[in-house]
Design a protein around this motif. Structure first.
Motif, PDB file in Angstrom:
ATOM      1  N   SER A  56       0.842  -1.199   0.000  1.00 13.13           N
ATOM      2  CA  SER A  56       0.000   0.000   0.000  1.00 13.13           C
ATOM      3  C   SER A  56       0.871   1.240   0.000  1.00 13.13           C
ATOM      4  CB  SER A  56      -0.909  -0.002   1.231  1.00 13.13           C
ATOM      5  OG  SER A  56      -0.137   0.096   2.422  1.00 13.13           O
ATOM      6  N   SER A  57       0.256   2.393  -0.191  1.00 10.46           N
ATOM      7  CA  SER A  57       0.992   3.654  -0.126  1.00 10.46           C
ATOM      8  C   SER A  57       1.546   3.854   1.276  1.00 10.46           C
ATOM      9  CB  SER A  57       0.084   4.818  -0.514  1.00 10.46           C
ATOM     10  OG  SER A  57      -0.208   4.792  -1.900  1.00 10.46           O
ATOM     11  N   LEU A 114       5.795   3.430  -8.753  1.00 14.80           N
ATOM     12  CA  LEU A 114       6.006   3.801  -7.357  1.00 14.80           C
ATOM     13  C   LEU A 114       6.596   5.204  -7.369  1.00 14.80           C
ATOM     14  CD1 LEU A 114       7.485   1.689  -4.460  1.00 14.80           C
ATOM     15  CD2 LEU A 114       8.204   4.063  -4.804  1.00 14.80           C
ATOM     16  N   MET A 135      -3.847   8.061  -6.344  1.00 15.49           N
ATOM     17  CA  MET A 135      -3.647   6.965  -5.394  1.00 15.49           C
ATOM     18  C   MET A 135      -4.856   6.042  -5.404  1.00 15.49           C
ATOM     19  SD  MET A 135      -2.088   9.237  -2.247  1.00 15.49           S
ATOM     20  CE  MET A 135      -2.056   7.900  -1.046  1.00 15.49           C
ATOM     21  N   LEU A 141       1.544   4.322  -6.724  1.00 17.16           N
ATOM     22  CA  LEU A 141       1.693   3.875  -5.350  1.00 17.16           C
ATOM     23  C   LEU A 141       2.635   4.892  -4.712  1.00 17.16           C
ATOM     24  CD1 LEU A 141       2.003   0.340  -3.945  1.00 17.16           C
ATOM     25  CD2 LEU A 141       3.549   2.107  -3.121  1.00 17.16           C
ATOM     26  N   LEU A 142       2.107   5.679  -3.801  1.00 11.66           N
ATOM     27  CA  LEU A 142       2.868   6.786  -3.232  1.00 11.66           C
ATOM     28  C   LEU A 142       3.713   6.314  -2.053  1.00 11.66           C
ATOM     29  CD1 LEU A 142       3.405   9.890  -3.055  1.00 11.66           C
ATOM     30  CD2 LEU A 142       1.537   9.963  -1.386  1.00 11.66           C
ATOM     31  N   VAL A 143       4.981   6.701  -2.069  1.00  7.29           N
ATOM     32  CA  VAL A 143       5.857   6.537  -0.904  1.00  7.29           C
ATOM     33  C   VAL A 143       6.444   7.910  -0.610  1.00  7.29           C
ATOM     34  CG1 VAL A 143       7.885   5.426   0.082  1.00  7.29           C
ATOM     35  CG2 VAL A 143       6.401   4.145  -1.465  1.00  7.29           C
ATOM     36  N   ALA A 162      -2.566   6.233   3.410  1.00  6.01           N
ATOM     37  CA  ALA A 162      -1.184   5.743   3.464  1.00  6.01           C
ATOM     38  C   ALA A 162      -0.855   5.289   4.882  1.00  6.01           C
ATOM     39  CB  ALA A 162      -0.216   6.832   3.017  1.00  6.01           C
TER      40      ALA A 162
END
Length: 437
Positions: A56-57, A114, A135, A141-143, A162
């Protein structure tokens, strides 16, 4: 195809010259990452996500040099996602639009993205909101990476989508493993004796990247024998400790200082005072907070505590730094060793609550002045007892609004001077009871 997606045409030429040690030793797999077991271990959040095949984010929250960027890049490798990196310091709305369009194009061709956003807390609310639809529909997929507390710096909507993972400073054992990995890469040992080697690790202050930069400097020296701690510190300046006077570290350290005083530990209090001063904290801010500690945590258990703090504050104003800082340190020692009571602080908060509850209830008429005949006719001042004329200088009359049940707000403790005050309070309560008040 548009240049937006043809990155090869615009790719910069690779830099010439030897690669920095920190870049050469960058882990090539998550298993090579040193430290952060609380995040990467088999039963830790990331380990569990990867095992389940469901990532997941994420928001990585931690100090510099602990592997936030590296872990994000390796996560992309592990999950076959395209790795895209931007920095909130240098990116604006137009750059974000390009990143989202490129991610949509990849997704249409079966490739996920990503998106790693460094310093994500630097984006404003509108910019943070712009991530949400991408998202939700799986475009990215946010980091995100941040050194600031996400609870305060990131939007609730973004946080709800997130998972926040806390990355911590590297321990000395982790830094030692990193130093050994560097020695293997360089093909020789650090020219330091045991204490000097430990001193070098401490200079890094938990920052792996900083340690590798220090090692590169040490390895470049032409020395015949191993250096001791004195020789090391002469040649190499100690890295400044991480301290943001307006960020989380500021509040964390003042909290540690306050709780050390409350816990009657002068050594710990002095340590946190020194940490803040070494970090460049304004001594006037510390003088104000120390004085507040005297009021909140010592109170009337030692009435001299507040006076001592005010005098220390005045001494600092007259002497300045560094001489005046000793006065603050001595005031701190006095507070830590003083008897503690928050009875006055608690009583004041209870009084505020009572005031809000009772609204605009007027004082009883017998304690109101009556400068006019009309006011006398309405009972103002009628039945007032002048305490100096009463036996023992105490009339015992009521001073609360009529009909209000008398609250007990101030409850002194059996410590320090408040022990004396409690005796007086008990005597007054007994007199009121005897007189039916």
């Amino acid at each position: 195809m548009s240049d937006l997606f043809d990155t090869a045409a615009d790719a910069p030429e690779p830099p010439k010259g030897p690669r920095p040690l920190a870049d050469r030793l960058r882990p090539r797999a998550l298993s090579e990452v040193i430290g952060q077991e609380q995040v990467l271990g088999p039963d830790a959040p990331l380990g569990a996500m990867l095992a389940a095949g469901s990532l997941s984010s994420l928001i990585f929250w931690g100090p510099p040099g602990v592997g936030k960027t590296t872990i994000a890049r390796l996560l992309a490798d592990e999950t076959d996602l395209h790795f895209e990196q931007i920095s909130a310091i240098f990116s604006g709305v137009s750059e974000l639009r390009k990143v989202f369009e490129a991610a949509k194009h990849r997704r249409a061709n079966g490739q996920g993205t990503l998106l790693f956003v460094d310093e994500i807390h630097r984006f404003n609310k509108a910019q943070q909101d712009s991530f949400l639809p991408h998202m939700e529909d799986g475009t990215i997929l946010l980091v995100g990476a941040t050194t600031e507390n996400p609870s305060f710096e990131l939007n609730a909507a973004l946080l709800s989508r997130a998972q926040v993972l806390v990355l911590t400073r590297l321990e000395l054992a982790d830094l030692e493993r990193l130093a050994q990995r560097a020695e293997t890469d360089l093909g020789r040992s650090l020219p330091l004796d045991g204490p000097a080697r430990e001193g070098l690790l401490e200079m890094a202050d938990g920052d792996g990247r900083a340690l590798l930069n220090l090692i590169e400097q040490v390895m470049a020296w032409k020395v015949e024998a191993k250096l001791d701690t004195k020789a090391l510190t002469t040649r190499l300046m100690r890295r400044a400790a991480q301290y943001d006077k307006s960020g989380d570290e500021h509040y964390n350290l003042i909290s540690a200082l306050h709780k050390s005083v409350r816990g009657s530990d002068p050594d710990a209090a002095l340590y946190w005072l020194a940490r803040m001063l070494e970090g460049g904290e304004d001594p006037r801010y510390l003088a104000r907070r120390i004085t507040r500690m005297a009021i909140e945590d010592i109170g009337l258990a030692d009435p001299n505590a507040q006076t001592h703090c005010l005098h220390a504050w005045e001494v600092y104003e007259r002497l300045g730094s560094p001489e005046g800082e000793l006065a603050l340190a001595q005031a701190l020692i006095y507070l830590a060793l003083a008897p503690k009571s928050n009875a006055g602080y608690t009583a004041y908060k209870a009084a505020r609550a009572q005031a809000k509850k009772t609204g605009s209830e007027p004082p009883p008429k017998h304690i109101l002045n009556a400068p006019t005949s009309l006011m006398k006719d309405h009972g103002y001042g009628k039945g007032y007892s002048y305490d100096h004329d009463a036996e023992d200088g105490f009339s015992g009359q009521n001073y609360f609004p009529d009909g209000m049940k008398r609250p007990v707000l101030y409850q002194p403790v059996e410590r320090g001077f408040e022990r004396e005050l409690k005796k007086r309070l008990d005597w007054f309560a007994k007199q009121r009871l005897q007189r039916g008040n």
